[in-house]
Write a protein that holds these residues in place. Structure first.
Motif, short mmCIF file in Angstrom:
data_model
loop_
_atom_site.label_atom_id
_atom_site.label_comp_id
_atom_site.label_asym_id
_atom_site.label_seq_id
_atom_site.Cartn_x
_atom_site.Cartn_y
_atom_site.Cartn_z
N VAL A 78 -10.23 -7.95 7.66
CA VAL A 78 -9.87 -6.68 6.68
C VAL A 78 -9.14 -5.25 7.70
O VAL A 78 -8.45 -4.69 6.40
CB VAL A 78 -11.35 -6.44 6.48
N LEU A 79 -9.39 -5.44 8.46
CA LEU A 79 -8.18 -4.39 9.19
C LEU A 79 -7.07 -4.40 9.53
O LEU A 79 -6.52 -3.67 8.60
CB LEU A 79 -8.78 -4.18 10.32
N ALA A 81 -5.52 -6.45 7.59
CA ALA A 81 -4.69 -6.20 5.78
C ALA A 81 -4.59 -5.16 5.35
O ALA A 81 -3.91 -4.60 4.78
CB ALA A 81 -5.79 -6.80 4.57
N ALA A 82 -5.78 -3.79 5.45
CA ALA A 82 -5.85 -2.53 5.25
C ALA A 82 -4.54 -2.23 6.00
O ALA A 82 -3.57 -1.30 5.53
CB ALA A 82 -6.77 -2.28 5.75
N VAL A 83 -4.71 -2.59 7.38
CA VAL A 83 -3.10 -2.04 7.84
C VAL A 83 -1.65 -1.98 7.60
O VAL A 83 -1.17 -1.60 7.32
CB VAL A 83 -3.05 -2.46 9.74
N MET A 85 -1.36 -3.07 4.67
CA MET A 85 -0.99 -2.28 2.94
C MET A 85 -0.39 -0.77 2.84
O MET A 85 -0.02 -0.01 2.07
CB MET A 85 -2.62 -2.26 1.80
N ILE A 86 -1.04 0.03 4.00
CA ILE A 86 -1.34 1.11 4.77
C ILE A 86 0.00 1.15 4.91
O ILE A 86 1.56 2.07 4.26
CB ILE A 86 -1.56 2.10 5.26
N GLN A 89 3.34 -1.50 3.34
CA GLN A 89 3.23 -1.55 1.61
C GLN A 89 3.61 -2.34 0.41
O GLN A 89 3.82 -2.63 0.10
CB GLN A 89 4.17 -0.25 0.98
N TYR A 91 1.58 -5.43 -0.54
CA TYR A 91 0.18 -5.16 -1.25
C TYR A 91 -0.14 -6.72 -1.36
O TYR A 91 -1.10 -7.20 -1.47
CB TYR A 91 -0.25 -4.81 -2.62
N ALA A 94 -0.75 -8.44 1.89
CA ALA A 94 -2.33 -8.30 2.05
C ALA A 94 -4.06 -9.21 1.11
O ALA A 94 -4.10 -9.08 1.70
CB ALA A 94 -2.45 -6.78 2.21
N ILE A 98 -6.38 -11.32 2.38
CA ILE A 98 -7.66 -11.60 1.46
C ILE A 98 -8.44 -12.42 1.29
O ILE A 98 -9.38 -13.33 1.63
CB ILE A 98 -7.84 -10.23 1.26
#
Length: 138
Positions: A78-79, A81-83, A85-86, A89, A91, A94, A98
């Motif tokens: 999850v971390l 995937a968040a990295v 996306m941020i 970019q 999406y 990511a 997920i």
């Protein structure tokens, strides 16, 4: 520069999942002496029986992390995937990651079989539904 960051994330994901796979095999190996399984698996194990027989159970993740290392195995995808996306970019990438983790956590079942000659040896096979994904001796 973004390509370099993207490749670092992809390699980090690959190394993490290699570690996760080895940890899964150790978890399954620790369950071999408990076969045939009763109604419930003792608390330090992060699996539950979801089918099969007591001699050859089909196991699914129970989401009862016993220690910090087990919690890390669930938090890291999850971390990442968040990295992704941020920082990148990306999406869609990511979201696919997920989704793959969700399939691995909620749909992948491990069929565990103990050897008849040696109680400490056995094998496992991973299934999604009735489709056999992979398996090996443990």
């Amino acid at each position: 520069m973004m390509f370099f960051v993207f490749m670092l994330l992809v390699y980090a994901m690959a190394f993490f999942h290699r570690f996760e796979h080895r940890a899964m095999i150790e978890d399954l190996r620790a369950l071999l002496p408990l076969l045939p399984l009763g109604a419930d698996i003792p608390p330090p194990h992060d699996w539950r029986q979801s089918g099969g027989t007591p001699d050859t159970p089909r196991l699914l993740r129970a989401f009862r992390p016993a220690n910090g290392r087990a919690r890390l195995r669930y938090a890291m995808p999850v971390l990442f995937a968040a990295v992704m996306m941020i920082v990148l970019q990306t999406y869609a990438f990511a979201a696919c990651y997920i989704a793959a983790c969700a399939v691995k956590w909620f749909l992948l079942k491990a069929a565990l079989t103990r050897s008849t000659q040696d109680a400490t040896k056995g094998s496992y096979a991973l299934f999604i539904g009735s489709w056999r994904v992979m398996g090996e001796e443990i």
